[in-house]
Scaffold this motif. Sequence first.
Motif, PDB file in Angstrom:
ATOM      1  N   MET A   8      70.094  23.298  91.714  1.00 18.98           N
ATOM      2  CA  MET A   8      71.420  22.996  92.257  1.00 18.98           C
ATOM      3  C   MET A   8      71.991  21.783  91.525  1.00 18.98           C
ATOM      4  O   MET A   8      71.354  20.736  91.435  1.00 18.98           O
ATOM      5  N   GLU A   9      73.214  21.971  91.009  1.00 16.72           N
ATOM      6  CA  GLU A   9      73.883  20.891  90.275  1.00 16.72           C
ATOM      7  C   GLU A   9      74.528  19.908  91.266  1.00 16.72           C
ATOM      8  O   GLU A   9      74.701  20.238  92.447  1.00 16.72           O
ATOM      9  N   HIS A  10      74.941  18.749  90.747  1.00 18.37           N
ATOM     10  CA  HIS A  10      75.562  17.743  91.629  1.00 18.37           C
ATOM     11  C   HIS A  10      76.835  18.277  92.283  1.00 18.37           C
ATOM     12  O   HIS A  10      77.189  17.882  93.386  1.00 18.37           O
ATOM     13  N   ASP A  11      77.531  19.191  91.575  1.00 22.04           N
ATOM     14  CA  ASP A  11      78.781  19.708  92.155  1.00 22.04           C
ATOM     15  C   ASP A  11      78.531  20.859  93.138  1.00 22.04           C
ATOM     16  O   ASP A  11      79.473  21.509  93.593  1.00 22.04           O
ATOM     17  N   GLY A  12      77.254  21.123  93.455  1.00 27.39           N
ATOM     18  CA  GLY A  12      76.935  22.150  94.453  1.00 27.39           C
ATOM     19  C   GLY A  12      76.762  23.532  93.866  1.00 27.39           C
ATOM     20  O   GLY A  12      76.481  24.488  94.593  1.00 27.39           O
ATOM     21  N   LYS A  13      76.906  23.638  92.550  1.00 29.76           N
ATOM     22  CA  LYS A  13      76.709  24.973  91.939  1.00 29.76           C
ATOM     23  C   LYS A  13      75.227  25.288  91.848  1.00 29.76           C
ATOM     24  O   LYS A  13      74.422  24.424  91.511  1.00 29.76           O
ATOM     25  N   LEU A  14      74.915  26.536  92.117  1.00 31.65           N
ATOM     26  CA  LEU A  14      73.528  26.985  92.046  1.00 31.65           C
ATOM     27  C   LEU A  14      73.387  27.818  90.774  1.00 31.65           C
ATOM     28  O   LEU A  14      74.082  28.829  90.619  1.00 31.65           O
ATOM     29  N   LEU A  15      72.504  27.383  89.869  1.00 34.17           N
ATOM     30  CA  LEU A  15      72.397  28.074  88.584  1.00 34.17           C
ATOM     31  C   LEU A  15      70.993  28.639  88.387  1.00 34.17           C
ATOM     32  O   LEU A  15      69.998  27.930  88.633  1.00 34.17           O
ATOM     33  N   PRO A  16      70.908  29.887  87.936  1.00 35.52           N
ATOM     34  CA  PRO A  16      69.571  30.448  87.694  1.00 35.52           C
ATOM     35  C   PRO A  16      68.929  29.788  86.476  1.00 35.52           C
ATOM     36  O   PRO A  16      69.592  29.576  85.458  1.00 35.52           O
ATOM     37  N   MET A  17      67.633  29.471  86.601  1.00 30.02           N
ATOM     38  CA  MET A  17      66.919  28.834  85.475  1.00 30.02           C
ATOM     39  C   MET A  17      65.951  29.815  84.821  1.00 30.02           C
ATOM     40  O   MET A  17      65.692  29.725  83.620  1.00 30.02           O
ATOM     41  N   ALA A  18      65.378  30.700  85.639  1.00 29.72           N
ATOM     42  CA  ALA A  18      64.379  31.623  85.087  1.00 29.72           C
ATOM     43  C   ALA A  18      64.237  32.820  86.027  1.00 29.72           C
ATOM     44  O   ALA A  18      64.391  32.679  87.239  1.00 29.72           O
ATOM     45  N   ILE A  19      63.945  33.966  85.419  1.00 31.13           N
ATOM     46  CA  ILE A  19      63.725  35.178  86.223  1.00 31.13           C
ATOM     47  C   ILE A  19      62.422  35.832  85.780  1.00 31.13           C
ATOM     48  O   ILE A  19      62.211  36.083  84.586  1.00 31.13           O
ATOM     49  N   GLN A  20      61.564  36.088  86.770  1.00 38.74           N
ATOM     50  CA  GLN A  20      60.353  36.865  86.499  1.00 38.74           C
ATOM     51  C   GLN A  20      60.558  38.189  87.248  1.00 38.74           C
ATOM     52  O   GLN A  20      60.773  38.180  88.458  1.00 38.74           O
ATOM     53  N   LEU A  21      60.542  39.318  86.550  1.00 39.86           N
ATOM     54  CA  LEU A  21      60.920  40.572  87.213  1.00 39.86           C
ATOM     55  C   LEU A  21      59.794  41.192  88.029  1.00 39.86           C
ATOM     56  O   LEU A  21      60.050  41.880  89.021  1.00 39.86           O
ATOM     57  N   GLN A  22      58.545  40.985  87.594  1.00 37.69           N
ATOM     58  CA  GLN A  22      57.414  41.543  88.344  1.00 37.69           C
ATOM     59  C   GLN A  22      56.387  40.451  88.571  1.00 37.69           C
ATOM     60  O   GLN A  22      56.207  39.591  87.702  1.00 37.69           O
ATOM     61  N   PRO A  23      55.698  40.475  89.710  1.00 37.83           N
ATOM     62  CA  PRO A  23      54.622  39.495  89.905  1.00 37.83           C
ATOM     63  C   PRO A  23      53.498  39.759  88.900  1.00 37.83           C
ATOM     64  O   PRO A  23      53.306  40.909  88.486  1.00 37.83           O
ATOM     65  N   PRO A  24      52.777  38.723  88.533  1.00 35.57           N
ATOM     66  CA  PRO A  24      51.684  38.959  87.573  1.00 35.57           C
ATOM     67  C   PRO A  24      50.604  39.848  88.187  1.00 35.57           C
ATOM     68  O   PRO A  24      50.450  39.878  89.408  1.00 35.57           O
ATOM     69  N   CYS A  25      49.927  40.559  87.319  1.00 33.77           N
ATOM     70  CA  CYS A  25      48.896  41.465  87.822  1.00 33.77           C
ATOM     71  C   CYS A  25      47.753  41.399  86.811  1.00 33.77           C
ATOM     72  O   CYS A  25      47.992  41.350  85.597  1.00 33.77           O
ATOM     73  N   SER A  26      46.519  41.353  87.334  1.00 33.74           N
ATOM     74  CA  SER A  26      45.372  41.048  86.445  1.00 33.74           C
ATOM     75  C   SER A  26      45.219  42.083  85.328  1.00 33.74           C
ATOM     76  O   SER A  26      44.713  41.768  84.262  1.00 33.74           O
ATOM     77  N   SER A  27      45.702  43.306  85.559  1.00 31.96           N
ATOM     78  CA  SER A  27      45.486  44.339  84.533  1.00 31.96           C
ATOM     79  C   SER A  27      46.589  44.373  83.472  1.00 31.96           C
ATOM     80  O   SER A  27      46.544  45.187  82.563  1.00 31.96           O
ATOM     81  N   SER A  28      47.618  43.524  83.601  1.00 35.21           N
ATOM     82  CA  SER A  28      48.706  43.546  82.603  1.00 35.21           C
ATOM     83  C   SER A  28      48.891  42.150  82.018  1.00 35.21           C
ATOM     84  O   SER A  28      48.485  41.163  82.638  1.00 35.21           O
ATOM     85  N   PRO A  29      49.560  42.095  80.865  1.00 29.32           N
ATOM     86  CA  PRO A  29      49.852  40.779  80.298  1.00 29.32           C
ATOM     87  C   PRO A  29      50.755  39.979  81.236  1.00 29.32           C
ATOM     88  O   PRO A  29      51.431  40.562  82.090  1.00 29.32           O
ATOM     89  N   VAL A  30      50.756  38.673  81.053  1.00 30.92           N
ATOM     90  CA  VAL A  30      51.623  37.817  81.881  1.00 30.92           C
ATOM     91  C   VAL A  30      53.074  38.291  81.734  1.00 30.92           C
ATOM     92  O   VAL A  30      53.553  38.468  80.607  1.00 30.92           O
ATOM     93  N   PRO A  31      53.777  38.536  82.837  1.00 30.85           N
ATOM     94  CA  PRO A  31      55.158  39.036  82.702  1.00 30.85           C
ATOM     95  C   PRO A  31      56.066  37.995  82.040  1.00 30.85           C
ATOM     96  O   PRO A  31      55.870  36.798  82.234  1.00 30.85           O
ATOM     97  N   PRO A  32      57.038  38.466  81.264  1.00 30.14           N
ATOM     98  CA  PRO A  32      57.915  37.501  80.585  1.00 30.14           C
ATOM     99  C   PRO A  32      58.777  36.742  81.582  1.00 30.14           C
ATOM    100  O   PRO A  32      59.037  37.232  82.673  1.00 30.14           O
ATOM    101  N   LEU A  33      59.206  35.574  81.178  1.00 30.21           N
ATOM    102  CA  LEU A  33      60.197  34.834  81.971  1.00 30.21           C
ATOM    103  C   LEU A  33      61.521  34.977  81.249  1.00 30.21           C
ATOM    104  O   LEU A  33      61.640  34.601  80.081  1.00 30.21           O
ATOM    105  N   PHE A  34      62.508  35.527  81.909  1.00 32.17           N
ATOM    106  CA  PHE A  34      63.830  35.664  81.294  1.00 32.17           C
ATOM    107  C   PHE A  34      64.611  34.385  81.569  1.00 32.17           C
ATOM    108  O   PHE A  34      64.540  33.822  82.680  1.00 32.17           O
TER     109      PHE A  34
END
Length: 664
Positions: free
Chosen positions: A307-333
């Motif tokens: 949250m910025e000082h002016d009250g705006k909420l800005l996305p910083m990172a998106i992980q689309l799937q939770p990590p799972c031991s059988s797959s590579p670490v999911p990317p962070l968008f």
Amino acid sequence: MGRYRVRVATGSFAFSGSTNQVQLWLVGQRAEAELGMQLRPTRGQMEDFEVDVSEDLGPLLFVKLQKIHLFLKDAWFCNHITVWTFEKSMEKEIVFPCYRWVQGDGIICLPEATAWTMGKDVQGLFQKHREEELEERRRLYRWATWKKGILLSVDAKSEKDLPLDVRFHENKKIDFEGTLIAGMTEIALKRTYTLLSSWSSLEDFDQIFWCSKNTLAKKVRQSWKDDDFFGYQFLNGVNPTVLRRSTSLPTRLVIPPGAEEIQIQLEKKLQEGCLFEADFSLLDGIQPNVIQGERQYLAAPLVMFKMEHDGKLLPMAIQLQPPCSSSPVPPLFLPSDPSLTWLLAKAWVKNSDFQLHELQAHLLKTHLVAEVFAVATMRCLSGMHPIFKLLIPHLRYTLEINTRARTKLISDGGIFDQVVNTGGGGHLEVLRRATACLTYRSLCPPDDLADRGLLGIPSALYVHDALRLWDIISRYVQGIVHLHYSEDKVVQNDPELQNWCREITEIGLHGAQARGFPVSFQSRADLCYFLTMCIFTCTVQHSGINQGQLDWYAWVPNAPCTMRQPPPTTKDVTLEMVMATLPNIQQACLQMTISWHLGRFQPDMVPLGQHKEEYFSGPGPKAVLSFFQEELNTLEKEIVARNKNLDLPYEYLQPSRIENSITI
Ligand SMILES: CCCCC/C=C\C/C=C\C/C=C\C/C=C\C/C=C\CCC(=O)O
Ligand SMILES: [Fe+2]
């Protein structure tokens, strides 16, 4: 013994009058008198007549009425009956509220309007009436398990099985069904219009972006790609229920190699207390739909915001799937990714938000919860009970709209199956999971918003308005409760009320005591808090969650109802991939139409606290209702003034726009 003036008031909507004759009786403490066949009730009319009665009836307790027909049974909607007696040249008015259909040829017994708990009826004057009334209602309103693991509902296979008293009136029915026909015609036109055109760029959504749009929807179309607009929606959009302030970095947020910089930034924001998250883990592992033979896809994202000082909420990172031991670490968008990659990641988040909004926040936590209140109220509280009189205006039409949802929306082959990626059964599993974690605190904004760390944020307009309305409703409830319960003991010793509470928590909410719902009320304060939650849920919360469908879902890429390709696992995203993922023309058209159908202004809407039915009698309850209306009016003015200074006015919780019950 004496002369009585009698007034019969008939409802004013279509078919309220009747061609049948009505027979009336006055029932007093000492005797009863048949008044003879006096009237054929006319729609919208007050019909007055005077009668002389030879016996001494004593204080009047009831009016009884019966409809007599020769050939055609013609239901009559009676608003109320008022009787004036003349004692020692003093006129006394006694009201007998009805607000029900008089059907068939049974005798209906209307008690005088004073609200009585059972304990107050020391002479037992009304005891038999209450018992018979509740026995009849328990026969008419039965609990049913529509699907295992979901809240109980009313036992009705279709709206036609519901008692007439809780059915849509004719005008509402015509409007509801007419709008659907108009919507389907609009889809046919759009399909014809788009038949020969391509569907290969985001601008192609413009081809169906006509009708069903309004000023805010057009603004969404303009600004949906902007990060601050994306963030804004989690505070003040159609679903302000998922966001929470982070108290630590979420455990699912595994930082992939090479993205250490973002971890540093997130930790900094966490230290500053301005890190927020929206976690859609509830969707993890839900089986996606198959629509017309084509597999759809689902994600279970996590979004981190600052949250910025002016009250705006800005996305910083998106992980689309939770990590799972059988797959590579999911990317962070990240916002620094190529613009289409970042846009697609945000579209995935909005698709997940669509699911939690419609299934958890909307359907479960307003519609279905309100249905539990409605069924329990009909089964447990006599019409004479003060809490029945308080709640009944906030339960209008809820049983019918929910029954329609079960037959057309979330049913086999319903709208969810047709166009939503959780459809085909996944949506029921989401409802089951959401039911299993439904807590009492989450339905009470002072607790819920504190738990989510959202208090004291000037740009959180939903939070501000919801808390103001909670306080206003709570004062209204307290006013009524304190008029009828002089002390905690009276609450503890009210069997109808205690039974109502138990039936809600143990039966309707499916054993929810472990999640904080009460099984009894020990004090007036307990009771007031619970009733405030009931009214808030049926009015404010539903309006906040329902109206925005029109604004935020008309521009389909802003909140896609389904996703036709898997979530990206790399940052190589092309326009073809985006278009192949977003809903196709048919799905997008149906999303627009249904969102309009459900989110548009309801022509017969009753605003919060403006119901015309007078179930109570006497000056006390009237004064409490007037004060409630005054407080709502003051808030209305404050919100209008505040909105004038905003680029994006937040209007969903303006009292004049809040509906008095869940009707759509
Ligand atoms: C694709 C958009 C779907 C959005 C709606 C999703 C959930 C809404 C949640 C609660 C709505 C509750 C009741 C609405 C009931 C029925 C109306 C819906 C469709 C009617 C279709 C029909 O009658 O043919
Ligand atoms: Fe709704």
